[in-house]
Design a protein around this motif. Structure first.
Motif, short mmCIF file in Angstrom:
data_model
loop_
_atom_site.label_atom_id
_atom_site.label_comp_id
_atom_site.label_asym_id
_atom_site.label_seq_id
_atom_site.Cartn_x
_atom_site.Cartn_y
_atom_site.Cartn_z
N HIS A 39 -34.87 -28.00 107.37
CA HIS A 39 -35.32 -26.53 107.54
C HIS A 39 -35.69 -26.85 109.10
O HIS A 39 -35.90 -25.92 109.76
CB HIS A 39 -36.78 -26.40 106.50
CG HIS A 39 -36.48 -25.93 105.37
ND1 HIS A 39 -35.96 -24.91 104.84
CD2 HIS A 39 -36.57 -26.66 104.27
CE1 HIS A 39 -35.66 -24.71 103.78
NE2 HIS A 39 -35.88 -25.88 103.16
N ILE A 40 -36.30 -27.80 109.51
CA ILE A 40 -36.49 -28.04 111.01
C ILE A 40 -35.39 -27.96 111.90
O ILE A 40 -35.60 -27.25 112.89
CB ILE A 40 -37.39 -29.16 111.31
CG1 ILE A 40 -38.87 -29.26 110.44
CG2 ILE A 40 -37.81 -29.59 112.57
CD1 ILE A 40 -39.62 -30.42 110.45
N LEU A 41 -34.34 -28.57 111.45
CA LEU A 41 -33.21 -28.46 112.26
C LEU A 41 -32.54 -27.39 112.28
O LEU A 41 -31.43 -27.13 112.92
CB LEU A 41 -32.35 -29.72 111.57
CG LEU A 41 -32.90 -31.19 111.86
CD1 LEU A 41 -31.96 -32.19 111.54
CD2 LEU A 41 -33.37 -31.47 113.66
N GLU A 42 -32.67 -26.41 111.32
CA GLU A 42 -32.02 -25.13 111.21
C GLU A 42 -32.12 -24.35 112.53
O GLU A 42 -31.08 -23.55 112.84
CB GLU A 42 -32.54 -24.11 110.11
CG GLU A 42 -32.28 -24.67 108.59
CD GLU A 42 -33.04 -23.94 107.77
OE1 GLU A 42 -33.90 -22.52 107.93
OE2 GLU A 42 -32.71 -23.96 106.44
N ASP A 43 -33.00 -24.67 113.35
CA ASP A 43 -33.17 -23.94 114.57
C ASP A 43 -32.48 -24.59 115.70
O ASP A 43 -32.23 -23.98 116.86
CB ASP A 43 -34.68 -23.56 115.12
CG ASP A 43 -35.32 -22.91 114.02
OD1 ASP A 43 -34.72 -22.02 113.41
OD2 ASP A 43 -36.69 -23.11 113.89
N THR A 44 -31.92 -25.81 115.48
CA THR A 44 -30.83 -26.57 116.58
C THR A 44 -29.68 -25.81 116.49
O THR A 44 -29.11 -25.37 115.62
CB THR A 44 -30.98 -28.01 116.18
OG1 THR A 44 -30.28 -28.03 114.92
CG2 THR A 44 -32.34 -28.55 116.28
N PRO A 45 -29.03 -25.92 117.80
CA PRO A 45 -27.66 -25.40 118.05
C PRO A 45 -26.56 -26.08 117.29
O PRO A 45 -26.77 -27.20 116.71
CB PRO A 45 -27.48 -25.73 119.47
CG PRO A 45 -28.69 -26.03 119.96
CD PRO A 45 -29.60 -26.56 119.10
N ASN A 46 -25.79 -25.34 116.59
CA ASN A 46 -24.57 -25.68 115.80
C ASN A 46 -24.76 -26.43 114.46
O ASN A 46 -24.07 -27.38 113.87
CB ASN A 46 -23.70 -26.75 116.64
CG ASN A 46 -23.22 -26.21 118.07
OD1 ASN A 46 -22.75 -25.00 117.96
ND2 ASN A 46 -23.31 -26.94 119.17
N TYR A 47 -26.18 -25.88 114.11
CA TYR A 47 -26.47 -26.62 112.75
C TYR A 47 -25.78 -25.95 111.61
O TYR A 47 -25.47 -24.62 111.62
CB TYR A 47 -28.20 -26.43 112.56
CG TYR A 47 -28.37 -26.88 111.07
CD1 TYR A 47 -29.02 -28.20 110.81
CD2 TYR A 47 -28.57 -25.99 110.24
CE1 TYR A 47 -29.27 -28.74 109.39
CE2 TYR A 47 -28.95 -26.31 108.96
CZ TYR A 47 -29.47 -27.64 108.65
OH TYR A 47 -29.70 -27.89 107.38
N SER A 48 -25.58 -26.67 110.43
CA SER A 48 -25.13 -26.09 109.45
C SER A 48 -25.60 -26.94 108.08
O SER A 48 -25.68 -28.12 108.24
CB SER A 48 -23.55 -25.89 109.06
OG SER A 48 -22.84 -27.01 109.00
N PRO A 49 -25.67 -26.41 107.03
CA PRO A 49 -26.17 -27.04 105.86
C PRO A 49 -25.12 -28.22 105.53
O PRO A 49 -25.45 -29.37 105.15
CB PRO A 49 -26.20 -26.27 104.73
CG PRO A 49 -26.51 -24.86 105.47
CD PRO A 49 -25.86 -24.99 106.70
N ASN A 50 -23.69 -27.90 105.65
CA ASN A 50 -22.63 -28.93 105.14
C ASN A 50 -22.71 -30.32 106.21
O ASN A 50 -22.59 -31.25 105.60
CB ASN A 50 -21.54 -28.30 105.34
CG ASN A 50 -21.10 -27.25 104.11
OD1 ASN A 50 -21.91 -27.23 103.20
ND2 ASN A 50 -20.30 -26.45 104.29
N ILE A 51 -22.92 -29.74 107.47
CA ILE A 51 -23.12 -31.03 108.40
C ILE A 51 -24.31 -31.81 108.02
O ILE A 51 -24.15 -33.00 108.09
CB ILE A 51 -23.30 -30.53 109.93
CG1 ILE A 51 -21.81 -29.76 110.20
CG2 ILE A 51 -23.75 -31.62 110.83
CD1 ILE A 51 -21.99 -29.15 111.73
#
Length: 689
Positions: free
Chosen positions: A533-545
């Motif tokens: 959830h914290i990394l959701e706001d980072t660029p190019n984030y996706s749940p699959n990655i």
């Protein structure tokens, strides 16, 4: 056909915070109820302290025509001797349809089944409103509710009247009347300052005109604009700056029907108090806005009244009353503060031992001891030079909980500890750490400004996580009574900000030894879920990655190191933005699939170049050994090096049969591919991309 529609639920004064928490969800709940009846209408929601209002400019007078398909039993089950049997007839009877002499069939799941198409005719909307409004009220969740009189249902506050205006006719609401013991008049009430009588509102235009003349600003946004405009005027008149806190503003809007901003003052002697005491007393206890001049707290405040008065003398009386109340509160605060300054500020285990922390987890003295153990581990790993300061900060961290000011203002725990420590001559870095020990205490709250403060905060939050998990207080669903999700978010944010390489597996295993036995994999997975959830706001984030990176760590038995995980996710996201990465991922997925049988256990021997039979094997092996010998400065650089294996891999697959009849050659080729698979697994699991 559509026409205007309005509902006013008139009730006793609503508590602001529960109202503000539920208000954003009202529209969604209302639309869901409409949809269940085949209706749709954009609806505006408004509120004052004593009313909830729904207003739709175009509300359907009838439900829409709908067609619904129904599939019954297979023909072999519902039909006998070319006629419907009991099972077939029951299918139609359940749908309230006349049993046909000639039935219809359709194909479903490759079988012929009985089929019926039912068309629902439009129904008038008015008879549905009673149950719609009742279900809407029942759907609202304010946290707590109350019972009154002989009412059959609980609600946040007693309901006096439900006014429904729709098409000029009186809408009966027997269900609401019987359940809430309220009236259903087409009438409303004005601002309390203009009397308590009923005012008839036979139509929507009359309703809005009545409220406007009756000094009720129905739109909360309009009330907010009025408050901010009047605050700006006061700023210009008195040459100061008003601290407009967003949460306080929303709360003031929620408790006023016709707000008026007024300026008051207090004695300058109270400015000698720590400013946090003064502002907390004003904002949290009195809902006043603090004022500043030249960057310093000013001996003035803004109070928002809920009385529309035209006589300036009346305003003076209101201000004088609020000044009197604030003077009493600040006098108490000064008395408490001076008492605290006269008392010693030093570790007091005996006093803390009298305060229970949680059942099964001892007292606050026990918590301090556990935090000391965690702090020692953190200091040894991240900052040995801060070990003594951290030990001292932890020993002082709960002392202010024994103070009179914190007893009166619990919001100031930590902050007051910093003031008392400074007054007793403790080092400035320790004082700052004490002040910031609970940061971050919300999603957007600032982080500790120093590494010492960060380690103190981590000691506190890690103990709370480990201790509560050890006694089974694990968040489930939406329930998190001990705010462990917030604590975990804070712990992860601190690690990322200060680049602390905390391993969610091995470091938890070290720390958990001091707690009751529990599977620390539970806490690891809980932290990994919060990290996503914290990394959701980072660029190019996706749940699959993110999932691919975590799966790669699990398969390779790598380190669940917080900063490395974040860096891998960001690097992989940036890399996969490239145009050729789809083919690259496809190649590595092929490698993963071929080595499927060997992924859980590495081959006994590394690939032997002497067993290669084709030059493509040598080329791939040379490219792989060159990659292994390269020191990478970043994960993105590592990914580009892995990308360079794409071409030799494709050539390898074009010219070499991996499952060679010679078992030795076959295992050697699989060993080479396995080595390459493990190199990519260090970044992520290709099959998850």
């Amino acid at each position: 056909m559509n026409q205007a529609f309005l509902v006013e639920i008139l009730l006793e004064e609503l508590p602001a915070k529960p109202l503000l928490q539920e208000f954003p969800h009202m529209s969604e709940k209302w639309q869901a109820l409409l949809g269940a009846q085949g209706l749709s209408a954009p609806t505006e929601f408004s509120y004052t302290p004593t009313r909830l209002v729904l207003h739709a400019k175009d509300f359907p007078t009838h439900t829409s025509i709908s067609t619904q398909e129904h599939f019954g039993p297979p023909l072999s089950v519902g039909v006998s001797n070319n006629a419907l049997n009991a099972i077939g007839r029951k299918f139609y009877e359940k749908l309230n349809l006349k049993v046909p002499s000639v039935w219809q069939s359709a194909t479903k799941n490759h079988k012929e089944v009985l089929y019926a198409c039912v068309q629902t005719e439009p129904k008038p909307t008015a008879p549905l409103l009673d149950s719609l409004i009742f279900d809407f009220l029942q759907s609202l969740n304010f946290g707590k509710s109350m019972a009154w009189g002989n009412v059959k249902a609980r609600f946040i506050r007693p309901i006096h009247n439900i006014c429904v205006l729709f098409g000029g006719e009186k809408i009966p609401l027997p269900l609401c009347e019987e359940t809430f013991l309220c009236t259903t008049k087409q009438a409303t009430k004005l601002h309390f300052s203009m009397g308590f009588g009923w005012h008839e509102t036979p139509d929507i235009d009359t309703y809005f005109n009545t409220l406007e003349k009756g000094k009720v600003l129905l739109d909360p946004k309009a009330r907010e604009v009025k408050i901010l405009k009047e605050i700006h005027t006061l700023e210009q008149e008195h040459g100061l700056k008003v601290q407009v806190d967003g949460e306080l503003l929303a709360e003031v809007v929620a408790i006023t029907s016709y707000p008026t901003a007024l300026y008051g003052t207090f004695e300058s002697k109270f400015l000698h108090l720590p400013p946090e005491i003064t502002t907390t007393s004003m904002q949290e206890h009195q809902r006043y806005f603090a004022t500043f001049k030249d960057g310093k707290l000013h001996a003035g405040f803004v109070v928002v009244g809920n009385t529309p008065l035209d006589n300036p003398t009346d305003f003076k009386d209101i201000v004088a009353g609020n000044e009197k109340v604030l003077r009493a509160r600040l006098s108490d605060a000064m008395f408490f503060y001076e008492n605290d300054l006269r008392a010693p500020f030093a570790p007091n285990p005996n006093a803390l031992a009298q305060i229970a922390f949680m059942q099964g987890l001892g007292t606050l003295a026990d918590k301090v001891q556990r935090e000391q153990v965690i702090g020692q581990v953190l200091a040894q790993k991240y900052a040995p030079h801060l070990q003594e300061d951290l030990e001292q900060a932890i020993s002082l961290s709960k002392c202010d909980l024994l103070s009179e000011v914190v007893y009166e203002f619990p919001e100031l725990q930590g902050v007051m500890g910093a003031y008392y420590a400074k007054a007793k001559g403790y080092d400035e870095s320790v004082c700052t750490a004490l002040k910031e020990q609970y940061l971050p205490n919300s999603e957007n709250a600032p982080l500790p400004s120093t590494l010492l403060g960060a380690l103190l905060s981590l000691s506190h939050k890690l103990d709370s996580l480990l201790a509560l998990f050890s006694v089974g207080k694990i968040p489930t669903g939406s329930k998190d009574p001990f705010a462990l999700r917030r604590a975990c978010n804070a712990f992860l944010r601190i690690c990322l900000h200060f680049n602390l390489p905390f391993d969610l597996q091995t470091d938890f295993e070290k720390l958990v030894k001091n707690y009751q036995n529990f599977d620390c994999a539970l806490l690891r997975d809980f932290a990994l879920e919060r990290l996503s959830h914290i990394l959701e706001d980072t660029p190019n984030y996706s749940p699959n990655i993110y999932k691919a990176v975590i799966s790669g760590i699990a398969r390779s038995k790598g380190a669940y190191e917080v900063c490395q995980i974040a860096q891998k996710v960001q690097a992989l996201g940036a890399f996969l933005e490239g145009t050729q990465t789809k083919d690259f991922v496809a190649v590595f997925k092929r490698v993963a699939n071929i080595t499927q049988d060997h992924q859980d256990c590495k081959l006994d021997t590394a690939p032997n170049p002497k067993l290669f039979t084709h030059e493509s094997e040598h080329a791939l092996y040379n490219a792989y050994t060159a990659l292994q010998a390269t020191p990478f400065k970043s994960h993105l650089e590592q990914l580009h090096a892995l990308f360079a294996l794409k071409e030799p891999l494709e050539v390898f697959f074009d010219h070499v049969f991996v499952n060679d009849p010679n078992v030795q050659i076959q295992n050697n080729r699989k060993g080479l591919l396995m080595a390459i698979y493990l190199a990519f697994l260090d970044m992520a699991e290709a099959k998850e991309l």
